[in-house]
Each structure stands twice: as C-alpha cells, then as structure tokens.
Design a protein around this motif. Structure first.
Motif, PDB file in Angstrom:
ATOM      1  N   THR A 137       0.845  -1.196   0.000  1.00 42.58           N
ATOM      2  CA  THR A 137       0.000   0.000   0.000  1.00 42.58           C
ATOM      3  C   THR A 137       0.880   1.246   0.000  1.00 42.58           C
ATOM      4  OG1 THR A 137      -1.307  -1.267   1.563  1.00 42.58           O
ATOM      5  CG2 THR A 137      -2.077   0.927   1.073  1.00 42.58           C
ATOM      6  N   LYS A 138       1.939   1.197   0.789  1.00 41.69           N
ATOM      7  CA  LYS A 138       2.815   2.369   0.859  1.00 41.69           C
ATOM      8  C   LYS A 138       3.526   2.584  -0.475  1.00 41.69           C
ATOM      9  CE  LYS A 138       4.813   3.741   4.761  1.00 41.69           C
ATOM     10  NZ  LYS A 138       5.764   3.733   5.881  1.00 41.69           N
ATOM     11  N   LEU A 139       3.923   1.463  -1.100  1.00 44.61           N
ATOM     12  CA  LEU A 139       4.598   1.590  -2.400  1.00 44.61           C
ATOM     13  C   LEU A 139       3.645   2.189  -3.427  1.00 44.61           C
ATOM     14  CD1 LEU A 139       6.669  -1.715  -2.549  1.00 44.61           C
ATOM     15  CD2 LEU A 139       7.558   0.610  -2.739  1.00 44.61           C
ATOM     16  N   ARG A 140       2.376   1.733  -3.382  1.00 40.04           N
ATOM     17  CA  ARG A 140       1.389   2.233  -4.343  1.00 40.04           C
ATOM     18  C   ARG A 140       1.156   3.736  -4.145  1.00 40.04           C
ATOM     19  NH1 ARG A 140      -4.352  -0.451  -4.129  1.00 40.04           N
ATOM     20  NH2 ARG A 140      -4.273   0.730  -2.209  1.00 40.04           N
ATOM     21  N   ALA A 141       1.204   4.158  -2.882  1.00 39.88           N
ATOM     22  CA  ALA A 141       0.981   5.585  -2.592  1.00 39.88           C
ATOM     23  C   ALA A 141       2.259   6.392  -2.816  1.00 39.88           C
ATOM     24  CB  ALA A 141       0.512   5.759  -1.155  1.00 39.88           C
ATOM     25  N   ARG A 142       3.269   5.729  -3.323  1.00 40.78           N
ATOM     26  CA  ARG A 142       4.597   6.333  -3.513  1.00 40.78           C
ATOM     27  C   ARG A 142       5.059   7.013  -2.227  1.00 40.78           C
ATOM     28  NH1 ARG A 142       3.805  10.265  -7.570  1.00 40.78           N
ATOM     29  NH2 ARG A 142       1.609   9.762  -7.607  1.00 40.78           N
ATOM     30  N   ALA A 143       4.684   6.374  -1.106  1.00 41.50           N
ATOM     31  CA  ALA A 143       5.006   6.995   0.176  1.00 41.50           C
ATOM     32  C   ALA A 143       6.014   6.158   0.939  1.00 41.50           C
ATOM     33  CB  ALA A 143       3.741   7.136   1.000  1.00 41.50           C
ATOM     34  N   GLY A 144       6.407   5.038   0.362  1.00 40.60           N
ATOM     35  CA  GLY A 144       7.278   4.158   1.134  1.00 40.60           C
ATOM     36  C   GLY A 144       8.457   3.691   0.317  1.00 40.60           C
ATOM     37  N   GLU A 145       9.240   4.657  -0.131  1.00 42.50           N
ATOM     38  CA  GLU A 145      10.378   4.275  -0.968  1.00 42.50           C
ATOM     39  C   GLU A 145      11.279   3.268  -0.266  1.00 42.50           C
ATOM     40  OE1 GLU A 145       9.366   7.416  -0.527  1.00 42.50           O
ATOM     41  OE2 GLU A 145       8.565   7.840  -2.512  1.00 42.50           O
ATOM     42  N   LYS A 146      11.189   3.250   1.075  1.00 39.06           N
ATOM     43  CA  LYS A 146      12.070   2.346   1.828  1.00 39.06           C
ATOM     44  C   LYS A 146      11.485   0.933   1.903  1.00 39.06           C
ATOM     45  CE  LYS A 146      11.863   5.303   5.116  1.00 39.06           C
ATOM     46  NZ  LYS A 146      11.852   6.134   6.293  1.00 39.06           N
ATOM     47  N   GLU A 147      10.197   0.790   1.548  1.00 41.73           N
ATOM     48  CA  GLU A 147       9.560  -0.525   1.710  1.00 41.73           C
ATOM     49  C   GLU A 147      10.057  -1.455   0.607  1.00 41.73           C
ATOM     50  OE1 GLU A 147       8.317  -0.168   4.497  1.00 41.73           O
ATOM     51  OE2 GLU A 147       8.169   1.997   4.345  1.00 41.73           O
ATOM     52  N   THR A 148      10.193  -2.745   0.954  1.00 39.70           N
ATOM     53  CA  THR A 148      10.834  -3.666   0.023  1.00 39.70           C
ATOM     54  C   THR A 148       9.912  -4.826  -0.325  1.00 39.70           C
ATOM     55  OG1 THR A 148      11.625  -4.946   1.871  1.00 39.70           O
ATOM     56  CG2 THR A 148      13.089  -3.216   1.048  1.00 39.70           C
ATOM     57  N   LYS A 171     -10.875  -0.096   3.918  1.00 40.14           N
ATOM     58  CA  LYS A 171      -9.889   0.164   2.863  1.00 40.14           C
ATOM     59  C   LYS A 171      -8.715  -0.806   2.988  1.00 40.14           C
ATOM     60  CE  LYS A 171      -7.809   2.904  -0.222  1.00 40.14           C
ATOM     61  NZ  LYS A 171      -6.868   1.905  -0.623  1.00 40.14           N
ATOM     62  N   GLU A 172      -8.277  -1.018   4.233  1.00 39.79           N
ATOM     63  CA  GLU A 172      -7.151  -1.928   4.459  1.00 39.79           C
ATOM     64  C   GLU A 172      -7.554  -3.367   4.089  1.00 39.79           C
ATOM     65  OE1 GLU A 172      -5.703  -1.651   8.496  1.00 39.79           O
ATOM     66  OE2 GLU A 172      -4.069  -3.073   8.118  1.00 39.79           O
ATOM     67  N   LYS A 173      -8.797  -3.711   4.401  1.00 45.55           N
ATOM     68  CA  LYS A 173      -9.299  -5.042   4.054  1.00 45.55           C
ATOM     69  C   LYS A 173      -9.263  -5.232   2.531  1.00 45.55           C
ATOM     70  CE  LYS A 173     -13.458  -7.873   4.685  1.00 45.55           C
ATOM     71  NZ  LYS A 173     -14.658  -8.034   5.506  1.00 45.55           N
ATOM     72  N   GLU A 174      -9.735  -4.196   1.839  1.00 46.93           N
ATOM     73  CA  GLU A 174      -9.760  -4.230   0.368  1.00 46.93           C
ATOM     74  C   GLU A 174      -8.331  -4.370  -0.176  1.00 46.93           C
ATOM     75  OE1 GLU A 174     -12.581  -1.027  -0.706  1.00 46.93           O
ATOM     76  OE2 GLU A 174     -11.046  -0.692  -2.259  1.00 46.93           O
ATOM     77  N   ASP A 175      -7.402  -3.609   0.410  1.00 47.64           N
ATOM     78  CA  ASP A 175      -6.006  -3.666  -0.043  1.00 47.64           C
ATOM     79  C   ASP A 175      -5.430  -5.065   0.147  1.00 47.64           C
ATOM     80  OD1 ASP A 175      -6.062  -1.028  -0.724  1.00 47.64           O
ATOM     81  OD2 ASP A 175      -4.967  -0.305   1.040  1.00 47.64           O
ATOM     82  N   ILE A 176      -5.735  -5.673   1.282  1.00 47.72           N
ATOM     83  CA  ILE A 176      -5.181  -7.007   1.556  1.00 47.72           C
ATOM     84  C   ILE A 176      -5.757  -8.023   0.560  1.00 47.72           C
ATOM     85  CG2 ILE A 176      -5.177  -8.898   3.252  1.00 47.72           C
ATOM     86  CD1 ILE A 176      -4.688  -6.879   5.418  1.00 47.72           C
ATOM     87  N   GLU A 178      -6.961  -7.330  -2.505  1.00 49.21           N
ATOM     88  CA  GLU A 178      -6.504  -7.041  -3.871  1.00 49.21           C
ATOM     89  C   GLU A 178      -5.009  -7.250  -4.056  1.00 49.21           C
ATOM     90  OE1 GLU A 178      -7.526  -3.124  -5.085  1.00 49.21           O
ATOM     91  OE2 GLU A 178      -9.680  -3.588  -5.017  1.00 49.21           O
ATOM     92  N   LEU A 179      -4.225  -6.710  -3.130  1.00 54.09           N
ATOM     93  CA  LEU A 179      -2.776  -6.692  -3.345  1.00 54.09           C
ATOM     94  C   LEU A 179      -2.092  -7.972  -2.881  1.00 54.09           C
ATOM     95  CD1 LEU A 179      -2.110  -3.028  -2.112  1.00 54.09           C
ATOM     96  CD2 LEU A 179      -2.242  -3.807  -4.466  1.00 54.09           C
ATOM     97  N   TYR A 180      -2.729  -8.678  -1.926  1.00 58.95           N
ATOM     98  CA  TYR A 180      -2.078  -9.894  -1.391  1.00 58.95           C
ATOM     99  C   TYR A 180      -2.913 -11.153  -1.668  1.00 58.95           C
ATOM    100  CZ  TYR A 180       1.009  -6.680   1.198  1.00 58.95           C
ATOM    101  OH  TYR A 180       1.925  -5.707   1.544  1.00 58.95           O
ATOM    102  N   ASP A 181      -4.092 -10.949  -2.273  1.00 53.02           N
ATOM    103  CA  ASP A 181      -4.950 -12.067  -2.661  1.00 53.02           C
ATOM    104  C   ASP A 181      -5.350 -12.961  -1.476  1.00 53.02           C
ATOM    105  OD1 ASP A 181      -6.395 -13.413  -4.509  1.00 53.02           O
ATOM    106  OD2 ASP A 181      -4.740 -14.683  -5.202  1.00 53.02           O
ATOM    107  N   ILE A 182      -5.758 -12.326  -0.398  1.00 55.08           N
ATOM    108  CA  ILE A 182      -6.188 -13.062   0.807  1.00 55.08           C
ATOM    109  C   ILE A 182      -7.725 -13.005   0.871  1.00 55.08           C
ATOM    110  CG2 ILE A 182      -6.175 -12.949   3.365  1.00 55.08           C
ATOM    111  CD1 ILE A 182      -3.498 -13.910   2.265  1.00 55.08           C
ATOM    112  N   PRO A 183      -8.390 -14.143   1.132  1.00 52.11           N
ATOM    113  CA  PRO A 183      -9.862 -14.112   1.158  1.00 52.11           C
ATOM    114  C   PRO A 183     -10.427 -13.221   2.267  1.00 52.11           C
ATOM    115  CG  PRO A 183      -9.000 -16.321   1.676  1.00 52.11           C
ATOM    116  CD  PRO A 183      -7.827 -15.456   1.381  1.00 52.11           C
ATOM    117  N   ALA A 184     -11.518 -12.541   1.933  1.00 49.54           N
ATOM    118  CA  ALA A 184     -12.117 -11.569   2.856  1.00 49.54           C
ATOM    119  C   ALA A 184     -12.563 -12.209   4.166  1.00 49.54           C
ATOM    120  CB  ALA A 184     -13.305 -10.904   2.178  1.00 49.54           C
TER     121      ALA A 184
END
Ligand code: UDP
Length: 405
Positions: A137-148, A171-176, A178-184
């Motif tokens: 999420t941080k990478l997507r927001a271009r807010a976490g250049e340090k995140e790996t 929002k965090e649930k949605e991100d998890i 979508e971005l990590y493919d974890i069932p709701a």
C-alpha cells in the motif's frame, strides 16, 4: 484471557511524536489498558529502546510491558529485521521461565508478525495479526520508498499463517484482498478508538492561554515530521491564505534539537516567506494535546498516506473540525461535509479553499465541531476493546476446533 501483545519496535511507553513513535504505540497502549480493565491479563512485549528501560513496567491493572533484547538500542527501524529471531528466542525464554500459558498472541506490524508466527507455532496458540501499514500500500501511494518486496513477501507469509487478521479500516481489508490475494473471510475490520477521557472539549481562549499562543485564527498540525505527512502542501496553502487573512499555524511533533526533517521544513517556510506565521513546538506530551486541539479553529492533516490518522480523530474528540487528505484510513471516520472536509491529496488549492470556507463561517465551524465530538464519542476505546475481545474469542474457539480434529 491471558494475552500476549507483540509490538517489537513500537513501545507503548516511548515518547510520542518523534521519529518512529506514533499511532501504533498509542493503539497498543490503549488496547492493552482497556483489555486489562475488562479483566484480561495482558503482557506487551517490546524491544529495549532506551538504556533506562526497566525490564518490566506495570502499566495498569492486569497489564505489563516487558522489554526484551532485540538488537542494539540504536539500531535503525529499517535494519531491525535481522533481530526478530533473537527477540523470539528471548520471548520464548521469558514464557518458559514464567511458565505462562497464553490463550492468544496479537502482533503489531510485520516485524512483530514474524515473531508471533514463531511463538504461535511453538506454543500452540492462535495468532491475530494487525499490520498498521503494508509495504504494498505504501509503495502504491509512492510513500514508502524504503519498503521492500522482502517485507511484502513476509507480510504475505504472515497473512497466510495467522489465524485472523484484524484491520482498522474497510480500505485496508480491500487492499489485503486485492494486493495480497487473501480471502475476505479471514479479515475482520475493527477501527482504532480514541481515549475520550484524555481528549475532550476545552474552552478555546483558556486553551490558547494555556499553551501560550496568540488569540487569532489558528490552524494546527500534530504528528511525526516526515515527508509522508505532506506538510509542504500545507505550507503552500498557508502561503496562499496569508495574502488575505491574519492566521497562524501551530506545528506539533518532531524534535526541536537537530531533527533533519524539521530543519528542512523550517527552511521551506523561510523560502516561502511564511516563517512568521508558523509556531514549531516539537513533540508535546499527549496529556497536553487536548489544549492544542481545543485552541485550534481547524485541525489540518495534509498526508500523502495515513494508515488510520489517529490525530484527526483526537482533534474531533476535542470538538475541532478537520481538513484532511482523502487517503488511507481517514475517510473511514471523517464524514466529508459534516465533521470537516476531505481533499484530494497533494493539492494545495482545494486545501486552502476548504480552510478559507471554514474560517469565514463561524456557525459552520461550530456545527462541524459538535458533529466531530459526537462521532469521536461513538469511537471511544472501551467499545472498541469489547469488539476486539469478541474477535479474540472467535479466534481461540476456531483454533481449538482445528486442533481437536
Ligand atoms: N502524538 C503525541 N505527541 C506529539 C505528536 C503526536 O502524543 O507531539 C501522538 C498523537 O496523540 C497520536 C499519535 O502520536 O495519538 C500519532 O498517531 P497517528 O495515527 O496520527 O500518526 P502515525 O504516527 O501513526 O503516522
């Protein structure tokens, strides 16, 4: 219940508002205290962050903070990953020495998730994980250049091995998902709370006198001082507003002695010619913050990313309307047009516009301030902690059923 909360790098008794201390520390502290007052026994495990730290701090009724070794005290947060194995071993030793049988372990942030996954396996207890922020999420927001990608891979492993994920917003649930493919179905949303005993409405003039600021139009920012918080956008907005208004901005957070980010901000203010309008206060004890929130006409939060944005909720609890970026967790509790305004991120013009509308209109400010306090009241910690207890109970029950098969 006997509960172990793991907050490897976020000590609940550390000074707030400086480099790596903020919302997560506050969340863990409040949750632990509320769980304790509900009669549960809670140990919060964290690394030594200061040579003065006693090993065990009796925090409140039924609640202890336990400091354990987890790498050198001076280690940077980015380099802490290599010390989680040692910390897990020390935690194990503590559990064996005290012969404690926990019912559940709840981890905070991915580093703690790694440790809790190990404790869950070896001690046979269910693991509830809360991430607070996510690498992707941080990478997507271009807010976490340090995140790996290393961090993101470990987050995924934790999501797959833990028994439940507690997230703070839809929002965090949605991100998890979508971005990590974890069932709701494995993800439960319970918002963070606000301590309404600590944050409540105080008289504006008395508050201004108390903190020593002039009695004029006042904007307030509270939080860590770092680029992700978007203070440069606020400064641009302030510059525009300063042409037509007599106002001041109070900035709380950071360290006044040698903080690189704070120095850069002061220089930016100088360049823009608005230094005289800004009062940099450095970090302030949380117990004093209600006077700051109450002294302000508007609380401003121009962040590029915010996993939750506790400061906005605290300001609301003190009856102050908020103008904030529409990012991360903020829209989950900031009802646009009712308790303040949400603005597109990185946009000084709409920021200045909404501030101006509120400054112009005393009745609107009053109405929004009242609505804000009401909303915050619905999110007080005691109600939130009861919801968390419900989640723990289900996780323990489901874990027991699986183990019995
Ligand atoms: N805070 C504080 N003193 C300060 C600055 C911040 O006590 O000088 C506290 C504030 O009350 C809030 C927390 O630090 O509870 C910051 O949390 P938030 O979620 O707003 O931001 P984060 O640090 O998680 O990005």
């Amino acid at each position: 219940m006997r509960l172990a909360l793991i907050s490897f790098h976020g000590c609940p008794v550390a000074r707030l508002g400086e480099k790596d201390t903020g919302g997560m520390n506050v969340y863990v502290l409040n949750l632990a205290n509320e769980l304790g007052s509900l009669g549960h026994h809670v140990d919060v495990f964290t690394r030594y962050h200061d040579v003065q730290d006693p090993k065990i701090v009796e925090l409140s009724l039924n609640v202890r903070v336990v400091h354990l070794d987890g790498g050198p005290i001076s280690e940077r947060k980015e380099d802490l990953g290599i010390h989680t194995t040692d910390f897990a071993a020390n935690l194990h030793e503590f559990i064996s020495e005290e012969a404690i049988e926990y019912d559940l372990v709840h981890s905070h942030y991915w580093l703690s998730g790694k440790i809790a996954a190990e404790i869950s396996r070896t001690c046979n207890v269910p693991h509830v994980a809360t991430f607070h922020t996510l690498a992707k999420t941080k990478l997507r927001a271009r807010a976490g250049e340090k995140e790996t990608s290393h961090r993101a891979n470990i987050e995924l492993e934790i999501m797959q091995s833990s028994h439940s994920l507690l997230v703070l917003t839809e929002k965090e649930k949605e991100d998890i998902r979508e971005l990590y493919d974890i069932p709701a179905r494995n993800i439960e949303v319970i918002p963070a709370g606000v301590d309404t005993n600590r944050f409540n409405v105080e008289d504006k003039i008395t508050s201004r006198n108390h903190i020593g600021i002039a009695d004029r139009e006042t904007l307030l920012y509270v939080g860590r001082i770092e680029p992700i918080k978007g203070l440069d956008i606020l400064f641009d907005a302030l510059k525009t507003l300063s042409h037509s208004r007599d106002l001041q901005l109070v900035v709380v957070g950071g360290s006044l002695s040698g903080d690189k980010e704070l120095k850069a901000l002061m220089e930016k203010a100088e360049t823009l010619g608005i230094s005289d309008l800004i009062d940099f206060r450095g970090s302030v004890e949380q117990s004093d913050l209600k006077y700051y929130y109450s002294a302000a006409d508007i609380f401003v939060l121009p962040s590029h990313y915010e996993s939750f944005g506790l400061v906005a909720l605290e300001a609301m609890a003190c009856g102050t309307p908020v103008v904030a970026s529409r990012v991360g967790g903020i829209p989950s509790f900031l009802d646009d047009g009712n308790v303040g305004y949400l603005i597109p991120w990185r946009c000084p013009e709409p920021f200045a516009d909404k501030i101006e509308i509120l400054l112009e209109n005393h009745d609107l400010r009053k109405y929004m301030g009242k609505s804000a306090a009401l909303k915050a009241d619905q999110m007080n910690w005691s109600g939130i902690a009861r919801q968390v207890v419900g989640l723990y109970g289900s996780a323990i029950e489901e874990y027991g059923l699986k183990e019995a098969v």
